[in-house]
Write a protein that holds these residues in place. Structure first.
Motif, PDB file in Angstrom:
ATOM      1  N   ILE A   1       0.860  -1.184   0.000  1.00 57.60           N
ATOM      2  CA  ILE A   1       0.000   0.000   0.000  1.00 57.60           C
ATOM      3  C   ILE A   1       0.895   1.232   0.000  1.00 57.60           C
ATOM      4  CG2 ILE A   1      -1.770   1.280   1.252  1.00 57.60           C
ATOM      5  CD1 ILE A   1      -2.677  -1.341   2.501  1.00 57.60           C
ATOM      6  N   MET A   2       0.638   2.158  -0.922  1.00 61.09           N
ATOM      7  CA  MET A   2       1.468   3.350  -1.046  1.00 61.09           C
ATOM      8  C   MET A   2       0.598   4.561  -1.352  1.00 61.09           C
ATOM      9  SD  MET A   2       4.564   1.728  -3.361  1.00 61.09           S
ATOM     10  CE  MET A   2       5.692   3.076  -3.003  1.00 61.09           C
ATOM     11  N   ASP A   3       1.005   5.726  -0.833  1.00 53.91           N
ATOM     12  CA  ASP A   3       0.305   6.967  -1.144  1.00 53.91           C
ATOM     13  C   ASP A   3       0.794   7.510  -2.479  1.00 53.91           C
ATOM     14  OD1 ASP A   3      -1.170   6.851   1.131  1.00 53.91           O
ATOM     15  OD2 ASP A   3      -0.018   8.354   2.239  1.00 53.91           O
ATOM     16  N   ALA A   4      -0.113   8.155  -3.197  1.00 54.64           N
ATOM     17  CA  ALA A   4       0.230   8.692  -4.515  1.00 54.64           C
ATOM     18  C   ALA A   4       1.108   9.932  -4.432  1.00 54.64           C
ATOM     19  CB  ALA A   4      -1.051   9.035  -5.285  1.00 54.64           C
ATOM     20  N   ASP A   5       1.163  10.581  -3.267  1.00 54.70           N
ATOM     21  CA  ASP A   5       1.889  11.847  -3.147  1.00 54.70           C
ATOM     22  C   ASP A   5       3.397  11.666  -2.973  1.00 54.70           C
ATOM     23  OD1 ASP A   5       2.102  10.920  -0.548  1.00 54.70           O
ATOM     24  OD2 ASP A   5       0.682  12.361   0.280  1.00 54.70           O
ATOM     25  N   LEU A   6       3.872  10.398  -3.024  1.00 55.72           N
ATOM     26  CA  LEU A   6       5.297  10.059  -2.930  1.00 55.72           C
ATOM     27  C   LEU A   6       5.888  10.345  -1.554  1.00 55.72           C
ATOM     28  CD1 LEU A   6       6.555  11.159  -6.451  1.00 55.72           C
ATOM     29  CD2 LEU A   6       6.256   8.839  -5.593  1.00 55.72           C
ATOM     30  N   GLN A   7       5.054  10.438  -0.532  1.00 54.43           N
ATOM     31  CA  GLN A   7       5.577  10.465   0.827  1.00 54.43           C
ATOM     32  C   GLN A   7       6.021   9.071   1.261  1.00 54.43           C
ATOM     33  OE1 GLN A   7       2.257  12.780   2.887  1.00 54.43           O
ATOM     34  NE2 GLN A   7       4.042  13.863   3.671  1.00 54.43           N
ATOM     35  N   ASP A   8       5.579   8.073   0.497  1.00 52.57           N
ATOM     36  CA  ASP A   8       6.034   6.697   0.687  1.00 52.57           C
ATOM     37  C   ASP A   8       7.032   6.389  -0.430  1.00 52.57           C
ATOM     38  OD1 ASP A   8       4.176   6.569   2.736  1.00 52.57           O
ATOM     39  OD2 ASP A   8       2.632   5.698   1.469  1.00 52.57           O
ATOM     40  N   PRO A   9       8.332   6.482  -0.177  1.00 54.01           N
ATOM     41  CA  PRO A   9       9.328   6.371  -1.251  1.00 54.01           C
ATOM     42  C   PRO A   9       9.392   4.971  -1.858  1.00 54.01           C
ATOM     43  CG  PRO A   9      10.394   6.453   0.902  1.00 54.01           C
ATOM     44  CD  PRO A   9       8.945   6.750   1.139  1.00 54.01           C
ATOM     45  N   PRO A  10       9.148   4.840  -3.175  1.00 53.20           N
ATOM     46  CA  PRO A  10       9.271   3.532  -3.844  1.00 53.20           C
ATOM     47  C   PRO A  10      10.684   2.963  -3.769  1.00 53.20           C
ATOM     48  CG  PRO A  10       8.041   5.077  -5.207  1.00 53.20           C
ATOM     49  CD  PRO A  10       8.632   5.878  -4.097  1.00 53.20           C
ATOM     50  N   SER A  11      11.663   3.808  -3.514  1.00 52.45           N
ATOM     51  CA  SER A  11      13.054   3.343  -3.441  1.00 52.45           C
ATOM     52  C   SER A  11      13.288   2.374  -2.285  1.00 52.45           C
ATOM     53  CB  SER A  11      13.998   4.540  -3.308  1.00 52.45           C
ATOM     54  OG  SER A  11      13.681   5.313  -2.156  1.00 52.45           O
ATOM     55  N   LEU A  12      12.352   2.303  -1.330  1.00 49.71           N
ATOM     56  CA  LEU A  12      12.486   1.381  -0.202  1.00 49.71           C
ATOM     57  C   LEU A  12      12.075  -0.047  -0.553  1.00 49.71           C
ATOM     58  CD1 LEU A  12      11.182   3.343   2.933  1.00 49.71           C
ATOM     59  CD2 LEU A  12      13.531   2.673   2.435  1.00 49.71           C
ATOM     60  N   LEU A  13      11.435  -0.237  -1.688  1.00 48.40           N
ATOM     61  CA  LEU A  13      10.884  -1.550  -2.024  1.00 48.40           C
ATOM     62  C   LEU A  13      11.935  -2.664  -2.076  1.00 48.40           C
ATOM     63  CD1 LEU A  13       8.105  -0.631  -4.610  1.00 48.40           C
ATOM     64  CD2 LEU A  13       7.793  -1.753  -2.407  1.00 48.40           C
ATOM     65  N   PRO A  14      13.108  -2.453  -2.690  1.00 48.46           N
ATOM     66  CA  PRO A  14      14.111  -3.535  -2.677  1.00 48.46           C
ATOM     67  C   PRO A  14      14.493  -3.966  -1.267  1.00 48.46           C
ATOM     68  CG  PRO A  14      14.674  -1.900  -4.329  1.00 48.46           C
ATOM     69  CD  PRO A  14      13.531  -1.329  -3.547  1.00 48.46           C
ATOM     70  N   GLU A  15      14.661  -3.010  -0.358  1.00 48.14           N
ATOM     71  CA  GLU A  15      14.988  -3.348   1.023  1.00 48.14           C
ATOM     72  C   GLU A  15      13.831  -4.084   1.696  1.00 48.14           C
ATOM     73  OE1 GLU A  15      16.454  -1.170   5.175  1.00 48.14           O
ATOM     74  OE2 GLU A  15      16.151   0.010   3.337  1.00 48.14           O
ATOM     75  N   MET A  16      12.613  -3.706   1.356  1.00 47.44           N
ATOM     76  CA  MET A  16      11.444  -4.362   1.939  1.00 47.44           C
ATOM     77  C   MET A  16      11.348  -5.812   1.475  1.00 47.44           C
ATOM     78  SD  MET A  16       8.781  -1.150   1.543  1.00 47.44           S
ATOM     79  CE  MET A  16       7.449  -1.690   2.600  1.00 47.44           C
ATOM     80  N   PHE A  17      11.624  -6.052   0.183  1.00 49.79           N
ATOM     81  CA  PHE A  17      11.600  -7.429  -0.317  1.00 49.79           C
ATOM     82  C   PHE A  17      12.718  -8.259   0.317  1.00 49.79           C
ATOM     83  CE2 PHE A  17       8.743  -6.226  -3.817  1.00 49.79           C
ATOM     84  CZ  PHE A  17       7.961  -7.359  -3.878  1.00 49.79           C
ATOM     85  N   SER A  18      13.859  -7.638   0.552  1.00 54.70           N
ATOM     86  CA  SER A  18      14.963  -8.353   1.209  1.00 54.70           C
ATOM     87  C   SER A  18      14.561  -8.813   2.603  1.00 54.70           C
ATOM     88  CB  SER A  18      16.195  -7.448   1.286  1.00 54.70           C
ATOM     89  OG  SER A  18      16.664  -7.109  -0.003  1.00 54.70           O
ATOM     90  N   SER A  19      13.764  -7.986   3.285  1.00 60.59           N
ATOM     91  CA  SER A  19      13.296  -8.356   4.623  1.00 60.59           C
ATOM     92  C   SER A  19      12.326  -9.527   4.572  1.00 60.59           C
ATOM     93  CB  SER A  19      12.633  -7.151   5.296  1.00 60.59           C
ATOM     94  OG  SER A  19      13.554  -6.098   5.460  1.00 60.59           O
ATOM     95  N   LEU A  20      11.488  -9.565   3.538  1.00 61.12           N
ATOM     96  CA  LEU A  20      10.585 -10.713   3.382  1.00 61.12           C
ATOM     97  C   LEU A  20      11.385 -11.993   3.158  1.00 61.12           C
ATOM     98  CD1 LEU A  20       7.564  -9.484   1.199  1.00 61.12           C
ATOM     99  CD2 LEU A  20       7.706  -9.713   3.678  1.00 61.12           C
ATOM    100  N   GLU A  21      12.490 -11.886   2.423  1.00 59.08           N
ATOM    101  CA  GLU A  21      13.324 -13.059   2.172  1.00 59.08           C
ATOM    102  C   GLU A  21      13.974 -13.570   3.457  1.00 59.08           C
ATOM    103  OE1 GLU A  21      16.034 -11.724  -0.777  1.00 59.08           O
ATOM    104  OE2 GLU A  21      14.575 -11.816  -2.427  1.00 59.08           O
TER     105      GLU A  21
END
Length: 309
Positions: A94-114
């Protein structure tokens, strides 16, 4: 390939629809490397601007972009719930459209799931750019919730979180009408890792959350995940009953010993006013819970869809 569903609630975000897509696509190389396909679900929450047109333009360029448009404004909670219901991914973010939620964090987030986590959530460590009074009351709210609720609600928590399908299904199983998603996230549990980042101001446009809306939202959170206010109302009632008994004894003794001069009416008026105010306050607390119950038993739909693309 795994599928990632990106849920993006939108209310008058025509200026940010394209920018969000552009920033998100910057992770394309990472997704290809990890064999992750994606779908972006823009949930239009009754916008009055050209948000729908902007999403449709994106859909013409990229069929992975989808639109869910409500018949009117149902609120962000309904938009997130609709996005989760319509998502098909093995993973959902879930992400806000105003870019207050940086998409650049996604790789780190997937690494945590792994690493074995079921959910990766984010929280702001600062509130730079927010009005001081709003930041003050926000922090007080989270401290209050920690004391009166058994559900963990992290200070500074964002709705920005990456979840496995198991977590999403657990959230969807909670079909309550009065939704406070921050509390629902904590209630369902699962292994959650928290990522911290500095507050990022919205790229364009203005926030839709004013102080009054946030206050009402906080009341929703308190009544949804704590019954402590009802207990407080009961304790206050008992306390005033005890005080009234002592006052009755005091008045009887004073009358017997000193007679009953006609005096003290100003203090009497103040006491009556205070007790009446406490009574109305306690009735108001009960009324909040009764109102939530009333809305639940009506079984109205959480949202209505006008158009899907």
């Amino acid at each position: 390939m795994s599928l990632l569903s990106v849920v993006v609630p939108c209310y008058n975000e025509q200026e940010n629809v394209e920018d969000f897509y552009t920033e998100f696509i910057k992770n394309r190389d990472y997704f290809e490397k990890k064999e992750i396909d994606f779908e972006i679900l823009y949930v239009n929450d009754g916008s009055k601007d050209d948000t729908v047109k902007e999403v449709k333009r994106l859909h013409e360029r990229d069929e992975r972009v989808h639109l869910i448009s409500f018949s009117r404004n149902f609120g962000k909670e309904a938009a997130m719930y609709a996005g989760l219901q319509k998502s098909k991914g093995d993973y959902v973010v879930i992400m806000d459209a105003d870019l207050q939620d940086p998409p650049s964090l996604l790789p780190e987030m997937f690494s945590s799931l792994e690493e074995g986590f079921d959910c990766v959530a984010t929280r702001r460590v600062s509130r730079k750019g927010e009005p001081p009074i709003r930041s003050f009351f926000a922090r007080r709210f989270y401290k209050l919730m920690k004391k009166i609720s058994k559900t963990e609600i992290m200070d500074g928590a964002r709705d920005y979180r990456l979840m496995t399908r198991q977590v999403v299904d657990a959230i969807l199983s909670m079909e309550e009408y009065n939704r406070f998603t921050k509390g629902i996230f904590g209630w369902v549990g699962f292994e959650t890792k928290w990522l911290e980042y500095e507050n990022i101001e919205r790229r364009k446009g203005e926030t839709k959350w004013n102080f009054w809306k946030l206050l009402l939202y906080s009341i929703d959170g308190i009544t949804a995940f704590s019954t402590m206010p009802l207990s407080i109302a009961a304790v206050v009632g008992i306390l005033f009953c005890v005080i009234s008994l002592f006052l009755v004894v005091f008045i009887i003794v004073r009358t017997v010993l000193f007679g009953d001069p006609v005096s003290g009416w100003p203090s009497l008026v103040c006491i009556i006013s205070m007790i009446s105010g406490v009574q109305l306050f306690c009735i108001g607390i009960v009324g909040q819970y009764l109102a939530k119950t009333y809305m639940e038993v009506k079984k109205r739909p959480i949202y209505l869809i006008r158009e899907e693309v």
